[in-house]
Design a protein around this motif. Structure first.
Motif, PDB file in Angstrom:
ATOM      1  N   THR B 142       0.645  22.477  10.657  1.00  0.00           N
ATOM      2  CA  THR B 142       0.915  21.037  10.597  1.00  0.00           C
ATOM      3  C   THR B 142       2.376  20.757  10.947  1.00  0.00           C
ATOM      4  O   THR B 142       2.682  19.885  11.767  1.00  0.00           O
ATOM      5  CB  THR B 142       0.614  20.488   9.185  1.00  0.00           C
ATOM      6  N   ALA B 143       3.264  21.521  10.338  1.00  0.00           N
ATOM      7  CA  ALA B 143       4.697  21.292  10.555  1.00  0.00           C
ATOM      8  C   ALA B 143       5.075  21.518  12.020  1.00  0.00           C
ATOM      9  O   ALA B 143       5.887  20.788  12.584  1.00  0.00           O
ATOM     10  CB  ALA B 143       5.510  22.199   9.642  1.00  0.00           C
ATOM     11  N   GLU B 146       3.849  18.600  14.032  1.00  0.00           N
ATOM     12  CA  GLU B 146       4.721  17.444  13.770  1.00  0.00           C
ATOM     13  C   GLU B 146       6.050  17.586  14.500  1.00  0.00           C
ATOM     14  O   GLU B 146       6.593  16.596  15.009  1.00  0.00           O
ATOM     15  CB  GLU B 146       4.981  17.311  12.258  1.00  0.00           C
ATOM     16  N   ALA B 177      -8.111  19.029   7.210  1.00  0.00           N
ATOM     17  CA  ALA B 177      -7.797  17.610   7.374  1.00  0.00           C
ATOM     18  C   ALA B 177      -6.332  17.432   7.756  1.00  0.00           C
ATOM     19  O   ALA B 177      -5.988  16.622   8.620  1.00  0.00           O
ATOM     20  CB  ALA B 177      -8.108  16.865   6.084  1.00  0.00           C
ATOM     21  N   LYS B 178      -5.480  18.225   7.121  1.00  0.00           N
ATOM     22  CA  LYS B 178      -4.037  18.106   7.328  1.00  0.00           C
ATOM     23  C   LYS B 178      -3.645  18.432   8.774  1.00  0.00           C
ATOM     24  O   LYS B 178      -2.922  17.659   9.415  1.00  0.00           O
ATOM     25  CB  LYS B 178      -3.367  19.083   6.364  1.00  0.00           C
ATOM     26  N   SER B 180      -5.592  18.523  11.408  1.00  0.00           N
ATOM     27  CA  SER B 180      -6.224  17.582  12.342  1.00  0.00           C
ATOM     28  C   SER B 180      -5.497  16.243  12.324  1.00  0.00           C
ATOM     29  O   SER B 180      -5.411  15.563  13.348  1.00  0.00           O
ATOM     30  CB  SER B 180      -7.695  17.376  11.979  1.00  0.00           C
ATOM     31  N   ALA B 181      -4.977  15.880  11.151  1.00  0.00           N
ATOM     32  CA  ALA B 181      -4.224  14.634  11.027  1.00  0.00           C
ATOM     33  C   ALA B 181      -2.967  14.693  11.897  1.00  0.00           C
ATOM     34  O   ALA B 181      -2.632  13.732  12.599  1.00  0.00           O
ATOM     35  CB  ALA B 181      -3.852  14.390   9.569  1.00  0.00           C
ATOM     36  N   ALA B 182      -2.291  15.829  11.847  1.00  0.00           N
ATOM     37  CA  ALA B 182      -1.082  15.975  12.668  1.00  0.00           C
ATOM     38  C   ALA B 182      -1.443  15.866  14.152  1.00  0.00           C
ATOM     39  O   ALA B 182      -0.715  15.258  14.944  1.00  0.00           O
ATOM     40  CB  ALA B 182      -0.412  17.319  12.377  1.00  0.00           C
ATOM     41  N   ALA B 184      -3.887  14.150  15.321  1.00  0.00           N
ATOM     42  CA  ALA B 184      -4.227  12.752  15.593  1.00  0.00           C
ATOM     43  C   ALA B 184      -2.960  12.000  16.020  1.00  0.00           C
ATOM     44  O   ALA B 184      -2.949  11.260  17.001  1.00  0.00           O
ATOM     45  CB  ALA B 184      -4.844  12.111  14.354  1.00  0.00           C
ATOM     46  N   ARG B 185      -1.888  12.226  15.278  1.00  0.00           N
ATOM     47  CA  ARG B 185      -0.630  11.546  15.600  1.00  0.00           C
ATOM     48  C   ARG B 185      -0.042  12.043  16.914  1.00  0.00           C
ATOM     49  O   ARG B 185       0.507  11.264  17.700  1.00  0.00           O
ATOM     50  CB  ARG B 185       0.384  11.752  14.468  1.00  0.00           C
ATOM     51  N   LYS B 188      -1.967  10.493  19.646  1.00  0.00           N
ATOM     52  CA  LYS B 188      -1.666   9.068  19.770  1.00  0.00           C
ATOM     53  C   LYS B 188      -0.399   8.832  20.585  1.00  0.00           C
ATOM     54  O   LYS B 188      -0.262   7.813  21.260  1.00  0.00           O
ATOM     55  CB  LYS B 188      -1.518   8.456  18.374  1.00  0.00           C
ATOM     56  N   SER B 208     -11.509  22.511  12.923  1.00  0.00           N
ATOM     57  CA  SER B 208     -10.347  21.624  12.863  1.00  0.00           C
ATOM     58  C   SER B 208      -9.532  21.805  14.139  1.00  0.00           C
ATOM     59  O   SER B 208     -10.046  21.537  15.231  1.00  0.00           O
ATOM     60  CB  SER B 208      -9.529  21.868  11.585  1.00  0.00           C
ATOM     61  N   LEU B 212      -9.774  20.950  18.934  1.00  0.00           N
ATOM     62  CA  LEU B 212      -9.222  19.645  19.277  1.00  0.00           C
ATOM     63  C   LEU B 212      -8.274  19.663  20.470  1.00  0.00           C
ATOM     64  O   LEU B 212      -7.571  18.690  20.722  1.00  0.00           O
ATOM     65  CB  LEU B 212      -8.528  19.036  18.050  1.00  0.00           C
TER      66      LEU B 212
END
Lengths: 335, 287
Positions: B142-143, B146, B177-178, B180-182, B184-185, B188, B208, B212
């Motif tokens: 995630t990090a 990001e 979830a974490k 995949s959330a990163a 998503a951003r 975007k 996950s 993606l």
């Protein structure tokens, strides 16, 4: 009479049967058994309390899987004044293990999605025991995006042993279907509420569970793997499922402590299956409360809180490199 | 060819335990390969092209431009949050694997350049607890995504995993979830993400971030799927199709964009990035 009885329910069921026969006897023979009846009633209350206020994690898992436990459609029948079921993923099929549609819950018009189990063998064949295929997850996403288009909140009912492990599921990429849901749900510009109403089986549960608020019924569970599966791998014995259930921290109170769920919805003593109406009323109240609140939250705030909610989950530490001296130098533990 | 294995293969201990200079036998074609030659060949059998597993360090040195890799969160280690004791305690297993692999956990992340493209790179290492995803793997992935989003550069992840790390219970599931959330951003912001699937990439990781990618690349003959073949067989009582859950099967069934030979991977990534990053990073729809 109850058709299904779990082992640990037996003392309660036996007392219930005794009570019933006493009452029958009193009525038929027109004799006064009120003293005995009162005694049994008191004993029944005490026994119920004793058993159901000290449930082990494994017993809760069994309650979550109780064959008489209310399912999504049982709840909808009681909490929705209107329900228009919408079918299909527009790609491959309509997955009957995943139900969705437009519903009115009190003052809220919403999109509901969720897994649905069957009550008997025939129904379970149709519902695939609540194990959705890729098309189920794609249907759910389609409906959520439809909800977004028309600014309807989503309420997600989680109740699955897991996503279906089958050849067709793999050929149509169940992993991708779940992954896409995880990513897209994070960006949906509408409030999302999830409730784990029975089994929260791993990725199959999470695939409709990336929500602003995640609630859980008191005796439902949410786990990365079934206790049996975990026992088979880590204890080399499926019979160690009770130990695995305890180790996995999968009960509602544990999950709340870990920050994985935001609230626990109480069930009637003995489990949700004892009183469908009371369970449904509690569920409706809890969902209503969350929707009332979420609809006041500005969109940007909603989305950043949703991100933050999942971003903070996990526990790590930063240590000095595994130096040979092994001097513990824990610097920080992120929450 | 041989029904009984010849004595030479008694070196069937963990590969990293084999001192360099010994011979390794290819599981696919039975060829005896000089270990140094195998390493020089990016751990690909020179005879049959079998892709041997690569450690994360080996992968990074094969992909990143020389001297550009800067590791992030190198000292992050797992915590036995749930006080998990099964057949073996989680803390004991962690220690054992840390000693055996010289890794802190199952992923290495960092910043680097690939043929001059600045990217973030995450590489999972199957030798560490089957590259299972717990909090550390989830947090580091995630990090690193990001940080790619912040820097407006592409993110590359070389995946391998047996799934979620059971010892961390539900928190390991939440890493799906974490991460995949990163993504998503990241998506975007219209920033590229390339997933490279290696043998084996399954379960929670597959469900996950591994699924993606804007482009999903895979090494030949890798096992790729959600549920394990044994679970599927037991559940469905069905015979599994030939080549089920291989890269080739997944390509044929439309999941994977391209199967890339390990020798071509660096080129495949950098060429793809030339298309995606040609106009230099962040661009909004409106711009």
């Amino acid at each position: 009479m109850r058709i299904y009885t779990l082992d640990f329910e037996k003392p309660v069921v036996e007392l219930e049967q005794t009570l019933e026969s006493l009452r029958k006897q009193a009525q038929e023979q027109k004799i006064d058994l009120s003293a005995q009846i009162k005694l049994i009633e008191e004993k029944l209350d005490a026994t119920r309390k004793e058993i159901f206020t000290s449930l082990t994690p494994w017993q809760r898992v069994q309650l979550a899987r109780h064959p008489r436990r209310p399912y999504m459609l049982d709840y909808l029948q009681r909490i929705a004044t209107d329900f228009i079921e919408l079918h299909g993923d527009r790609r491959f099929a309509d997955d009957h293990a995943m139900v969705g549609g437009l519903a009115t819950l009190g003052a809220h018009r919403v999109m509901v999605i969720g897994q649905q189990k069957g009550r008997d063998t025939k129904e379970n064949l149709m519902r695939n025991f609540g194990c959705a295929h890729p098309e189920g997850y794609r249907k759910a996403l389609r409906l959520m995006q439809l909800a977004e288009k028309f600014n309807l909140p989503v309420v997600s009912f989680i109740d699955t042993p897991g996503a279906y492990p089958g050849v067709g599921a793999e050929e149509r990429h169940i992993a991708e279907a779940i992954a896409v849901n995880l990513r897209e749900m994070m960006l949906l510009e509408i409030p999302l509420v999830a409730v784990v109403i029975g089994e929260g089986g791993s990725g199959g549960a999470l695939g409709i569970g990336v929500c602003d608020r995640v609630l859980i019924l008191e005796n439902a569970y949410y786990s990365v793997i079934s206790p049996e599966g975990c026992a088979a791998i880590l204890w080399k014995d499926r019979a160690a499922a009770p130990q695995a259930a305890a180790a996995l921290k999968l009960t509602a109170p544990d999950l709340q402590e870990l920050g994985v769920v935001d609230g626990i919805i109480p069930e009637p003593l003995g489990g949700a299956q004892v009183d469908y109406d009371a369970s449904a009323a509690a569920l409706k109240a809890a969902i209503g409360k969350e929707l009332d609140h979420l609809q006041t939250v500005p969109l940007a705030e909603l989305l950043s809180a949703r991100y933050g909610r999942f971003r903070k989950l996990g526990v790590v530490q930063n240590q000095g490199t595994r130096s040979q001296t092994r001097k513990p130098r824990a610097r920080s533990v992120n929450s | 060819m041989f029904e009984k294995k010849p004595k030479l293969t008694s070196t069937k201990t963990k590969k990293r335990d084999i001192p360099s200079g010994l011979w390794v036998k290819c599981d696919d074609c039975d060829e005896m390969i000089y270990n140094q030659e195998l390493i020089a060949n990016l751990k690909v059998c020179p005879k049959c092209d079998r892709h041997f597993p690569m450690t994360a360090r080996e992968r990074i040195s094969a992909l990143a431009d020389m001297g550009t890799f800067q590791e992030t969160n190198a000292n992050m280690t797992s915590v036995d949050m749930l006080k998990f004791t099964g057949m073996a305690a989680y803390t004991e297993r962690l220690k054992t694997y840390q000693r055996q692999t010289q890794l802190n956990d199952a992923v290495i992340t960092g910043l680097c350049q690939i043929r001059g493209h600045p990217v973030t790179l995450g590489v999972m290492d199957f030798t560490f607890l089957g590259a299972s995803m717990g909090s550390v793997v989830g947090e580091k992935i995630t990090a690193v995504i990001e940080s790619a989003t912040e820097r407006a550069i592409p993110s590359i992840i070389v995946a391998a995993s047996g799934g979620a790390r059971m010892y961390e219970g539900i928190l390991s599931l939440m890493q799906m979830a974490k991460t995949s959330a990163a993504l998503a951003r990241h998506a975007k912001e219209r920033l590229p993400y390339i997933a490279v699937l290696t043998h084996p990439t399954t379960a929670g990781v597959m469900a996950s971030f591994a699924s993606l990618g804007d482009v999903i690349m895979a090494e030949p003959k890798a096992l790729i799927g959600f549920a394990g073949p044994r679970v599927i067989k037991e559940t469905t009582q069905q015979e599994l199709p030939d080549g089920f859950q291989t890269s080739e099967f997944m390509l044929e069934h439309g999941l994977i964009d391209i199967i890339v030979h390990r020798k071509e991977l660096r080129d495949a990534i950098s060429k793809t990035l030339q298309y995606f990053a040609a106009n230099g990073g962040r661009k909004s729809k409106a711009a």
